[in-house]
Design a protein around this motif. Structure first.
Motif, PDB file in Angstrom:
ATOM      1  N   ASP A  61      40.137  31.015  44.666  1.00 37.95           N
ATOM      2  CA  ASP A  61      40.608  32.323  45.131  1.00 37.95           C
ATOM      3  C   ASP A  61      42.109  32.344  45.411  1.00 37.95           C
ATOM      4  O   ASP A  61      42.715  33.405  45.490  1.00 37.95           O
ATOM      5  CB  ASP A  61      39.882  32.726  46.428  1.00 37.95           C
ATOM      6  CG  ASP A  61      38.409  33.030  46.208  1.00 37.95           C
ATOM      7  OD1 ASP A  61      38.078  33.577  45.141  1.00 37.95           O
ATOM      8  OD2 ASP A  61      37.613  32.736  47.109  1.00 37.95           O
ATOM      9  N   LYS A  64      44.691  34.426  43.500  1.00 42.16           N
ATOM     10  CA  LYS A  64      44.585  35.883  43.615  1.00 42.16           C
ATOM     11  C   LYS A  64      45.535  36.453  44.673  1.00 42.16           C
ATOM     12  O   LYS A  64      45.764  37.653  44.715  1.00 42.16           O
ATOM     13  CB  LYS A  64      43.152  36.282  43.989  1.00 42.16           C
ATOM     14  CG  LYS A  64      42.108  35.872  42.979  1.00 42.16           C
ATOM     15  CD  LYS A  64      40.728  36.194  43.506  1.00 42.16           C
ATOM     16  CE  LYS A  64      39.636  35.636  42.603  1.00 42.16           C
ATOM     17  NZ  LYS A  64      38.303  35.853  43.192  1.00 42.16           N
ATOM     18  N   LEU A  65      46.051  35.575  45.539  1.00 37.89           N
ATOM     19  CA  LEU A  65      46.887  36.014  46.653  1.00 37.89           C
ATOM     20  C   LEU A  65      48.322  36.277  46.229  1.00 37.89           C
ATOM     21  O   LEU A  65      48.844  35.629  45.329  1.00 37.89           O
ATOM     22  CB  LEU A  65      46.905  34.945  47.758  1.00 37.89           C
ATOM     23  CG  LEU A  65      45.569  34.543  48.355  1.00 37.89           C
ATOM     24  CD1 LEU A  65      45.785  33.432  49.373  1.00 37.89           C
ATOM     25  CD2 LEU A  65      44.874  35.733  48.989  1.00 37.89           C
ATOM     26  N   LEU A  99      40.612  40.956  45.976  1.00 38.11           N
ATOM     27  CA  LEU A  99      40.204  39.844  46.843  1.00 38.11           C
ATOM     28  C   LEU A  99      38.740  39.948  47.273  1.00 38.11           C
ATOM     29  O   LEU A  99      38.273  39.153  48.070  1.00 38.11           O
ATOM     30  CB  LEU A  99      41.104  39.778  48.088  1.00 38.11           C
ATOM     31  CG  LEU A  99      42.586  39.523  47.827  1.00 38.11           C
ATOM     32  CD1 LEU A  99      43.350  39.465  49.145  1.00 38.11           C
ATOM     33  CD2 LEU A  99      42.799  38.257  47.023  1.00 38.11           C
ATOM     34  N   ILE A 102      36.435  36.868  48.393  1.00 38.00           N
ATOM     35  CA  ILE A 102      37.264  35.702  48.711  1.00 38.00           C
ATOM     36  C   ILE A 102      36.592  34.854  49.798  1.00 38.00           C
ATOM     37  O   ILE A 102      35.894  35.374  50.666  1.00 38.00           O
ATOM     38  CB  ILE A 102      38.682  36.140  49.140  1.00 38.00           C
ATOM     39  CG1 ILE A 102      39.626  34.944  49.241  1.00 38.00           C
ATOM     40  CG2 ILE A 102      38.645  36.923  50.447  1.00 38.00           C
ATOM     41  CD1 ILE A 102      41.082  35.325  49.492  1.00 38.00           C
TER      42      ILE A 102
END
Length: 112
Positions: A61, A64-65, A99, A102
């Motif tokens: 994950d 994705k930030l 997100l 997440i």
């Protein structure tokens, strides 16, 4: 316009996983404070100064930030936390549709 509800998977300090639903646009810190709210968590109330809302984002994950900003990097660098390559401050991550789902692990309590 109604905000979308997003799924957030939270692993607490004891290794227990909980899935919670939170409204788009709030931070991961706010979502955790609304549900599992562990002790010694988010003591500065989201002001990016204490690092007590430190989480480890699941490796799959993390990409994705959005990138950490200078104040978040400085806070993580100047506080005694168990930093990993996937460390972030949950007060700096706003829940957005990309997100959804997440997974974050609440980091051990830092030395204050």
């Amino acid at each position: 316009m109604q905000k979308k509800m997003l799924k957030l998977n939270v692993i607490d300090r004891d290794g227990n996983k909980q899935s919670i639903e939170s409204e788009e646009g709030i931070t991961i810190r706010e979502a955790i404070m609304d549900k599992p709210a562990p002790g010694m968590f988010a003591l500065c109330e989201g002001n990016c100064i204490c690092a007590t809302c430190h989480v480890h984002v699941a490796e799959n994950d993390f990409s994705k930030l959005k990138s950490a900003q200078e104040d978040e990097i400085e806070t993580m660098t100047t506080n005694d936390i168990s930093k990993t390559p996937f460390s972030r401050l949950s007060c700096q991550i706003e829940l957005e549709p990309e997100l959804d789902g997440i997974t974050v692990t609440i980091a051990p309590v830092p030395s204050l």
